[in-house]
Design an enzyme around this catalytic site. Structure first.
Site, short mmCIF file in Angstrom:
data_model
loop_
_atom_site.label_atom_id
_atom_site.label_comp_id
_atom_site.label_asym_id
_atom_site.label_seq_id
_atom_site.Cartn_x
_atom_site.Cartn_y
_atom_site.Cartn_z
N LYS A 85 0.85 -1.20 0.00
CA LYS A 85 0.00 0.00 0.00
C LYS A 85 0.88 1.24 0.00
O LYS A 85 1.69 1.44 0.90
CB LYS A 85 -0.91 0.00 1.24
CG LYS A 85 -1.69 1.30 1.44
CD LYS A 85 -2.69 1.21 2.60
CE LYS A 85 -3.29 2.57 2.90
NZ LYS A 85 -4.23 2.52 4.06
N LYS A 94 -10.50 12.70 7.65
CA LYS A 94 -10.05 12.31 8.99
C LYS A 94 -10.06 13.53 9.91
O LYS A 94 -9.92 14.66 9.45
CB LYS A 94 -8.60 11.79 8.91
CG LYS A 94 -8.45 10.42 8.32
CD LYS A 94 -6.98 9.97 8.39
CE LYS A 94 -6.79 8.60 7.79
NZ LYS A 94 -7.51 7.52 8.50
N ARG A 104 -7.58 -0.59 0.79
CA ARG A 104 -8.06 -1.85 0.20
C ARG A 104 -8.39 -1.67 -1.28
O ARG A 104 -8.36 -2.63 -2.05
CB ARG A 104 -9.25 -2.39 1.00
CG ARG A 104 -10.43 -1.47 1.06
CD ARG A 104 -11.39 -1.80 2.19
NE ARG A 104 -10.89 -1.38 3.50
CZ ARG A 104 -11.48 -1.64 4.66
NH1 ARG A 104 -12.62 -2.32 4.70
NH2 ARG A 104 -10.96 -1.21 5.80
N GLU A 107 -9.48 3.52 1.78
CA GLU A 107 -8.90 3.61 0.43
C GLU A 107 -7.81 2.58 0.18
O GLU A 107 -7.57 2.19 -0.96
CB GLU A 107 -8.33 5.03 0.21
CG GLU A 107 -6.91 5.27 0.74
CD GLU A 107 -6.75 5.13 2.25
OE1 GLU A 107 -7.77 5.19 2.95
OE2 GLU A 107 -5.60 4.94 2.72
N ASP A 156 -12.27 6.85 3.24
CA ASP A 156 -11.09 6.63 4.09
C ASP A 156 -10.68 5.15 4.11
O ASP A 156 -9.61 4.82 4.60
CB ASP A 156 -11.38 7.13 5.52
CG ASP A 156 -10.12 7.35 6.34
OD1 ASP A 156 -9.03 7.31 5.76
OD2 ASP A 156 -10.25 7.57 7.56
N ASP A 198 1.47 6.28 5.44
CA ASP A 198 0.50 5.34 4.87
C ASP A 198 1.02 4.65 3.60
O ASP A 198 0.31 3.87 2.97
CB ASP A 198 -0.82 6.07 4.60
CG ASP A 198 -2.03 5.17 4.79
OD1 ASP A 198 -1.91 4.12 5.43
OD2 ASP A 198 -3.11 5.53 4.25
N ASP A 243 -2.73 10.16 3.53
CA ASP A 243 -4.12 9.75 3.67
C ASP A 243 -4.89 10.77 4.51
O ASP A 243 -4.85 10.75 5.73
CB ASP A 243 -4.19 8.36 4.33
CG ASP A 243 -5.64 7.85 4.44
OD1 ASP A 243 -6.53 8.47 3.82
OD2 ASP A 243 -5.84 6.84 5.14
N1 BES Z 1 -4.43 4.47 6.71
C1 BES Z 1 -5.57 4.17 7.49
C2 BES Z 1 -5.31 3.17 8.60
C3 BES Z 1 -4.39 3.62 9.70
C4 BES Z 1 -4.91 4.16 10.87
C5 BES Z 1 -3.03 3.44 9.61
C6 BES Z 1 -4.06 4.54 11.89
C7 BES Z 1 -2.17 3.82 10.62
C8 BES Z 1 -2.70 4.37 11.77
C9 BES Z 1 -6.66 3.59 6.60
O1 BES Z 1 -6.69 4.06 5.30
C10 BES Z 1 -7.97 3.95 7.19
O2 BES Z 1 -8.27 5.10 7.27
N2 BES Z 1 -8.75 2.95 7.57
C11 BES Z 1 -10.03 3.17 8.15
C12 BES Z 1 -10.97 2.13 7.60
C13 BES Z 1 -12.40 2.33 8.01
C14 BES Z 1 -12.96 3.56 7.35
C15 BES Z 1 -13.18 1.11 7.61
C16 BES Z 1 -9.91 3.02 9.65
O3 BES Z 1 -9.18 2.14 10.12
O4 BES Z 1 -10.51 3.82 10.36
ZN ZN Z 2 -4.90 4.70 4.57
MN MN Z 3 -7.77 5.83 5.07
#
Ligand code: BES
Ligand code: ZN
Ligand code: MN
Length: 507
Positions: free
Chosen positions: A267, A279, A353, A351, A349, A290, A272
């Site tokens: 990834k 966020k 996946r 993204e 968010d 990220d 992000d």
């Molecule tokens: N990049 C984030 C995940 C992340 C969070 C990495 C904290 C490092 C530290 C990812 O893209 C994300 O935002 N995931 C969301 C998914 C949700 C919307 C299903 C999350 O984990 O909140």
């Molecule tokens: Zn992310």
């Molecule tokens: Mn995200």
């Protein structure tokens, strides 16, 4: 873009006076009855006197403790340093990881000195390798964006390992490996640490080409036109909100005598923001990390090439910037991923996946023996396993081998299940899949989403696959410890190199 200085690793078997250095480091363990001075090159008399005064000196042997004392004439160094290695087993040797951490912590904390001799107990080549890796990982700094070096200490330049095993050809090869692996970890850290103003999809692709220079690897870059034309809807859909266009980078190492074939997918979200599903502001800057998964798979393949291992290894870097611009994907948009599956984007968010799905489909088309994807995919990973342990999910054969490799490499990973009841939570009203599902156990939900994109082998079976979620362990926003510095950690490069070595040994 990534300019790391490397520590020089060497070994010496005896007579420290003839090999002067700025400091000699000796290990102290936490025994059941207090601190114990570990095997060292001091004379019996000095060792006894020092051992007797440990308590009075406040030396506990706790990990990361570093106590500086005046040097002894016999060590040929101005200072004698006592480094904690943590709890020592009542019988038997120290673990490789406790040596790696102790050496790393000492070298990290001794920044400013040029040459440091490390005199930890080393009974085997593996022990020496652990000390060497620790030293090379501890000797790291990231100063590219400082305008002056005032007040900054240079990392240690030379690490001399005191060991009876010095000079054997086996050890030379092991030291070379330690240096190459640490170089890959440090390059990963620096990519992660590079600010998003400077590391964006196009510059990341350039950095990949730069790092690959001089190695027998082929780097192919898909720009936005080619991505659009060939139907990489996930990567394009995420990248649309940014003025910086997305990229897919393929890094191939394909030696003639390969006996195994692995694909690594990473990834590469260079920043992000969450996109339209923005966020919150708190700590959003951490999201420069990220792209850690892409940096890991890139540097893993470069390390494999540097080591000349007989494996065909391909890294797929899925790179985009997730921004909330006027062109951004909206919640409810439907994307057609590479290979034709459609996905309803209910949360922009989620993204990672989306870009990973394209990469996994592309990797599948080359029929590798196994696909391993690495991603800072979910906040749920931190909830489940904390900020030091990566989650690994997927085919039992691959997750088991990765756990074993991580144990050998001294990294923390833990297998998690993929419960079947999660799959229907990803059903969409309008598309083949939605990009969000069950929130509880969200790390596993994300992995179940990715599994939908893993292709079949020539016999019609799912290609063996594993997903590693490194959201927590890839970035240290706390204090440094062991060989781990602040910010980018470079985690899982060592595990992936060890995994490949293990499958080659078994082949
Ligand atoms: N990049 C984030 C995940 C992340 C969070 C990495 C904290 C490092 C530290 C990812 O893209 C994300 O935002 N995931 C969301 C998914 C949700 C919307 C299903 C999350 O984990 O909140
Ligand atoms: Zn992310
Ligand atoms: Mn995200």
């Amino acid at each position: 873009m990534v300019k790391n200085t490397e520590v020089n690793l060497s070994t010496v078997a005896r007579d420290l006076k003839k090999n002067p250095s700025d400091a000699v480091v000796i290990g102290v363990g936490q025994g059941t009855d207090g601190p114990v001075l570990l095997d060292n090159p001091l004379t019996a008399k000095s060792a006894e006197a020092l051992g007797d005064s440990l308590k009075a000196l406040g030396v506990t042997g706790a990990a990361d403790q570093l106590v500086r004392l005046p040097g002894l004439p016999e060590t040929g160094a101005g200072i004698l340093v006592l480094a904690g290695v943590g709890k020592v087993p009542a019988t038997g040797p120290l673990t490789g990881e406790s040596l790696r951490r102790a050496a790393g912590s000492a070298v990290r904390q001794l920044a400013g000195l040029a040459t440091v001799t490390l005199a930890f107990p080393t009974a085997t080549v593996q022990d020496v390798t652990a000390v060497a890796e620790g030293a090379a990982l501890g000797a790291y700094s990231f100063t590219e964006f400082r305008s002056s070096s005032d007040g900054l200490k240079d990392p240690v330049r030379n690490a001399v390992i005191f060991t009876e095993l010095a000079g054997t050809p086996e050890l030379e090869a092991a030291l070379k490996r330690a240096g190459l692996v640490a170089k890959a970890v440090n390059a990963t850290r620096s990519l992660v640490n590079t600010p998003p103003s400077h590391l964006y999809p196009e510059s990341f692709a350039e950095a990949a080409k730069d790092l690959a220079k001089g190695l027998p690897v082929k780097v192919t870059v898909w720009d936005e036109k080619r991505l659009e034309k060939e139907g990489f809807g996930g990567i394009m859909g995420v990248g649309k909100g940014s003025t910086r266009q997305p990229r897919l980078v393929k890094v191939e190492y394909s030696p003639a005598k390969a006996t195994a074939k692995v694909a690594l997918v990473g990834k590469g979200i260079t920043f992000d923001t969450g996109g339209i599903s923005l966020k919150p502001a708190l700590n959003m800057g951490d999201m420069k990390s990220d792209m850690a998964g892409a940096a890991v798979v890139l540097n893993t393949v470069l390390a494999l090439a540097g080591l000349g291992l007989p494996v065909k290894a391909t890294a797929w870097l899925c790179i985009a910037e997730n921004m909330p611009g006027g062109g951004a994907s909206r919640p409810a948009d439907v994307l057609t991923m590479f290979g034709g599956k459609t996905v309803e984007v209910l949360n922009t968010d989620a993204e990672g996946r989306l870009v990973m799905a394209d990469g996994i489909v592309a990797a599948s088309r080359e029929y590798p023996d196994a696909i391993i994807d690495v991603a800072t995919l979910t906040g749920a990973q931190l909830i489940a396993l904390g900020n030091r342990t990566a989650g690994v999910m997927g085919s039992d054969s691959v997750t088991g081998a990765l756990k074993a490799a991580a144990d050998r490499a001294g990294e923390l990973v833990w297998p998690m299940p993929l419960p079947e009841e999660l799959r229907p939570t990803l059903d969409s009203q309008v598309a083949d899949l939605a990009n969000i599902g069950e929130r509880h156990g969200g790390m596993m939900t994300a992995a179940v989403f990715l599994r939908e994109f893993v292709g079949k082998d020539k016999a019609g079976e799912q290609i063996p696959w594993a997903h590693i979620d490194i959201a927590g362990p890839s970035f240290n926003n706390g204090s440094p410890y062991g060989y781990t510095h602040k910010q980018g950690t470079g985690c899982t490069v060592r595990t992936l190199v060890a995994y490949v070595e293990d499958i080659l040994a078994a082949a």
